[in-house]
Design a protein around this motif. Structure first.
Motif, PDB file in Angstrom:
ATOM      1  N   ASP A  26     -37.689   2.059  21.800  1.00  0.00           N
ATOM      2  CA  ASP A  26     -38.379   2.157  20.463  1.00  0.00           C
ATOM      3  C   ASP A  26     -37.524   2.675  19.255  1.00  0.00           C
ATOM      4  OD1 ASP A  26     -40.761   4.416  21.803  1.00  0.00           O
ATOM      5  OD2 ASP A  26     -40.380   2.387  22.134  1.00  0.00           O
ATOM      6  N   MET A  27     -38.037   1.718  18.112  1.00  0.00           N
ATOM      7  CA  MET A  27     -37.249   1.999  16.868  1.00  0.00           C
ATOM      8  C   MET A  27     -38.064   2.688  15.746  1.00  0.00           C
ATOM      9  SD  MET A  27     -35.026  -1.729  16.544  1.00  0.00           S
ATOM     10  CE  MET A  27     -33.908  -0.974  15.639  1.00  0.00           C
ATOM     11  N   ASN A  28     -37.925   3.386  14.911  1.00  0.00           N
ATOM     12  CA  ASN A  28     -38.585   4.158  14.083  1.00  0.00           C
ATOM     13  C   ASN A  28     -37.986   4.126  12.698  1.00  0.00           C
ATOM     14  OD1 ASN A  28     -40.667   5.438  15.822  1.00  0.00           O
ATOM     15  ND2 ASN A  28     -38.813   5.764  16.917  1.00  0.00           N
ATOM     16  N   TRP A  29     -38.884   4.240  11.541  1.00  0.00           N
ATOM     17  CA  TRP A  29     -38.602   4.585  10.216  1.00  0.00           C
ATOM     18  C   TRP A  29     -39.077   6.119   9.797  1.00  0.00           C
ATOM     19  CZ3 TRP A  29     -35.024   1.827   7.400  1.00  0.00           C
ATOM     20  CH2 TRP A  29     -35.116   0.585   7.625  1.00  0.00           C
ATOM     21  N   TYR A  30     -38.209   6.735   9.304  1.00  0.00           N
ATOM     22  CA  TYR A  30     -38.468   8.107   8.855  1.00  0.00           C
ATOM     23  C   TYR A  30     -38.173   8.206   7.323  1.00  0.00           C
ATOM     24  CZ  TYR A  30     -38.832  10.126  13.651  1.00  0.00           C
ATOM     25  OH  TYR A  30     -39.261  10.511  14.886  1.00  0.00           O
ATOM     26  N   ARG A  31     -38.604   9.227   6.442  1.00  0.00           N
ATOM     27  CA  ARG A  31     -38.299   9.225   5.167  1.00  0.00           C
ATOM     28  C   ARG A  31     -38.296  10.790   4.996  1.00  0.00           C
ATOM     29  NH1 ARG A  31     -43.492   6.770   2.091  1.00  0.00           N
ATOM     30  NH2 ARG A  31     -45.235   8.450   2.793  1.00  0.00           N
ATOM     31  N   GLN A  32     -37.399  11.240   3.854  1.00  0.00           N
ATOM     32  CA  GLN A  32     -37.398  12.469   3.531  1.00  0.00           C
ATOM     33  C   GLN A  32     -37.200  12.455   1.867  1.00  0.00           C
ATOM     34  OE1 GLN A  32     -33.953  14.713   4.995  1.00  0.00           O
ATOM     35  NE2 GLN A  32     -34.696  16.514   4.627  1.00  0.00           N
ATOM     36  N   ALA A  33     -38.282  13.267   1.406  1.00  0.00           N
ATOM     37  CA  ALA A  33     -38.323  13.439  -0.027  1.00  0.00           C
ATOM     38  C   ALA A  33     -37.629  14.652  -0.279  1.00  0.00           C
ATOM     39  CB  ALA A  33     -39.695  13.362  -0.453  1.00  0.00           C
ATOM     40  N   PRO A  34     -37.265  14.580  -1.668  1.00  0.00           N
ATOM     41  CA  PRO A  34     -36.514  16.077  -2.114  1.00  0.00           C
ATOM     42  C   PRO A  34     -37.292  17.169  -1.755  1.00  0.00           C
ATOM     43  CG  PRO A  34     -36.322  14.221  -3.884  1.00  0.00           C
ATOM     44  CD  PRO A  34     -37.267  13.751  -2.805  1.00  0.00           C
ATOM     45  N   GLY A  35     -36.786  18.155  -1.393  1.00  0.00           N
ATOM     46  CA  GLY A  35     -37.248  19.520  -1.188  1.00  0.00           C
ATOM     47  C   GLY A  35     -38.435  19.355   0.142  1.00  0.00           C
ATOM     48  N   LYS A  36     -38.432  18.322   0.831  1.00  0.00           N
ATOM     49  CA  LYS A  36     -39.278  18.002   1.837  1.00  0.00           C
ATOM     50  C   LYS A  36     -38.639  17.804   3.342  1.00  0.00           C
ATOM     51  CE  LYS A  36     -43.397  16.579  -0.654  1.00  0.00           C
ATOM     52  NZ  LYS A  36     -44.654  15.678  -0.963  1.00  0.00           N
ATOM     53  N   GLN A  37     -39.295  18.202   4.250  1.00  0.00           N
ATOM     54  CA  GLN A  37     -38.815  17.901   5.594  1.00  0.00           C
ATOM     55  C   GLN A  37     -38.873  16.384   6.032  1.00  0.00           C
ATOM     56  OE1 GLN A  37     -40.735  20.329   8.524  1.00  0.00           O
ATOM     57  NE2 GLN A  37     -39.250  21.921   8.311  1.00  0.00           N
ATOM     58  N   ARG A  38     -37.997  16.027   6.586  1.00  0.00           N
ATOM     59  CA  ARG A  38     -38.052  14.421   7.110  1.00  0.00           C
ATOM     60  C   ARG A  38     -39.250  14.118   7.981  1.00  0.00           C
ATOM     61  NH1 ARG A  38     -32.661  12.067   9.933  1.00  0.00           N
ATOM     62  NH2 ARG A  38     -32.050  12.810   7.813  1.00  0.00           N
ATOM     63  N   GLY A  39     -40.129  13.080   7.661  1.00  0.00           N
ATOM     64  CA  GLY A  39     -41.245  12.802   8.229  1.00  0.00           C
ATOM     65  C   GLY A  39     -41.217  11.176   8.833  1.00  0.00           C
ATOM     66  N   TRP A  40     -41.864  11.168  10.028  1.00  0.00           N
ATOM     67  CA  TRP A  40     -41.956   9.820  10.471  1.00  0.00           C
ATOM     68  C   TRP A  40     -42.864   8.917   9.957  1.00  0.00           C
ATOM     69  CZ3 TRP A  40     -46.443   7.624  12.941  1.00  0.00           C
ATOM     70  CH2 TRP A  40     -46.164   6.413  13.539  1.00  0.00           C
ATOM     71  N   VAL A  41     -42.478   7.687   9.574  1.00  0.00           N
ATOM     72  CA  VAL A  41     -43.366   6.880   8.811  1.00  0.00           C
ATOM     73  C   VAL A  41     -43.790   5.627   9.669  1.00  0.00           C
ATOM     74  CG1 VAL A  41     -43.171   5.014   7.071  1.00  0.00           C
ATOM     75  CG2 VAL A  41     -41.791   7.117   6.699  1.00  0.00           C
ATOM     76  N   ALA A  42     -43.128   5.031  10.472  1.00  0.00           N
ATOM     77  CA  ALA A  42     -43.748   3.896  11.462  1.00  0.00           C
ATOM     78  C   ALA A  42     -42.788   3.895  12.615  1.00  0.00           C
ATOM     79  CB  ALA A  42     -43.745   2.679  10.491  1.00  0.00           C
ATOM     80  N   GLY A  43     -43.397   2.978  13.556  1.00  0.00           N
ATOM     81  CA  GLY A  43     -42.539   2.987  14.820  1.00  0.00           C
ATOM     82  C   GLY A  43     -42.795   1.629  15.339  1.00  0.00           C
ATOM     83  N   ILE A  44     -42.042   1.006  16.013  1.00  0.00           N
ATOM     84  CA  ILE A  44     -42.126  -0.283  16.914  1.00  0.00           C
ATOM     85  C   ILE A  44     -41.563  -0.199  18.168  1.00  0.00           C
ATOM     86  CG2 ILE A  44     -40.220  -1.490  15.707  1.00  0.00           C
ATOM     87  CD1 ILE A  44     -41.928  -4.022  16.008  1.00  0.00           C
ATOM     88  N   THR A  45     -42.231  -0.416  19.186  1.00  0.00           N
ATOM     89  CA  THR A  45     -41.516  -0.545  20.512  1.00  0.00           C
ATOM     90  C   THR A  45     -40.901  -1.754  20.877  1.00  0.00           C
ATOM     91  OG1 THR A  45     -43.613  -1.534  21.632  1.00  0.00           O
ATOM     92  CG2 THR A  45     -43.660   0.564  21.470  1.00  0.00           C
TER      93      THR A  45
END
Length: 122
Positions: free
Chosen positions: A33-52
């Motif tokens: 699996d491969m994934n994209w995550y993102r982290q905005a200033p002052g926020k926790q890192r969150g999952w955005v999208a994934g592909i198997t």
């Protein structure tokens, strides 16, 4: 050793598009699996999208219909096409991959890229 390197970030106006890339290099047997995550200033890192490895995709609700994840297994590269960008998409985007290296196969190990900044102006 395995490295993930993101590219393609930048500054774009609201409504614009960007395409992120994540290239994996090193001694790789396979990538699950491969994934994209993102982290905005002052926020926790969150999952955005994934592909198997088989090409099945999934997205967080906030990007459905705007973002498209894909991968080129021959190049060990993953992409994130981001359209109709909004200021709330501003974040550092990280790629993540479950990589099988020959020494530890068949067990995958988790790797992260260093991140690429995406800034969407209103």
């Amino acid at each position: 050793q395995v490295q993930l390197v993101e590219s393609g970030g930048g500054l774009v106006q609201a409504g614009g598009s960007l395409r992120l890339s994540c290239a994996a290099s090193g001694t790789i047997f396979s990538i699950n699996d491969m994934n994209w995550y993102r982290q905005a200033p002052g926020k926790q890192r969150g999952w955005v999208a994934g592909i198997t490895s088989g090409g099945m995709v999934n997205y967080v609700d906030s990007v459905k219909g705007r973002f498209t994840i894909s991968r080129d297994s021959a190049k060990n590269t993953m992409y994130l096409q981001m359209n109709s960008l909004k200021p709330e998409d501003t974040a550092v985007y990280y790629c993540n991959a479950a990589v099988v290296v020959p020494m530890y196969r068949p067990f995958p190990r988790d790797y992260w890229g260093q991140g690429t900044q995406v800034t969407v102006s209103s």
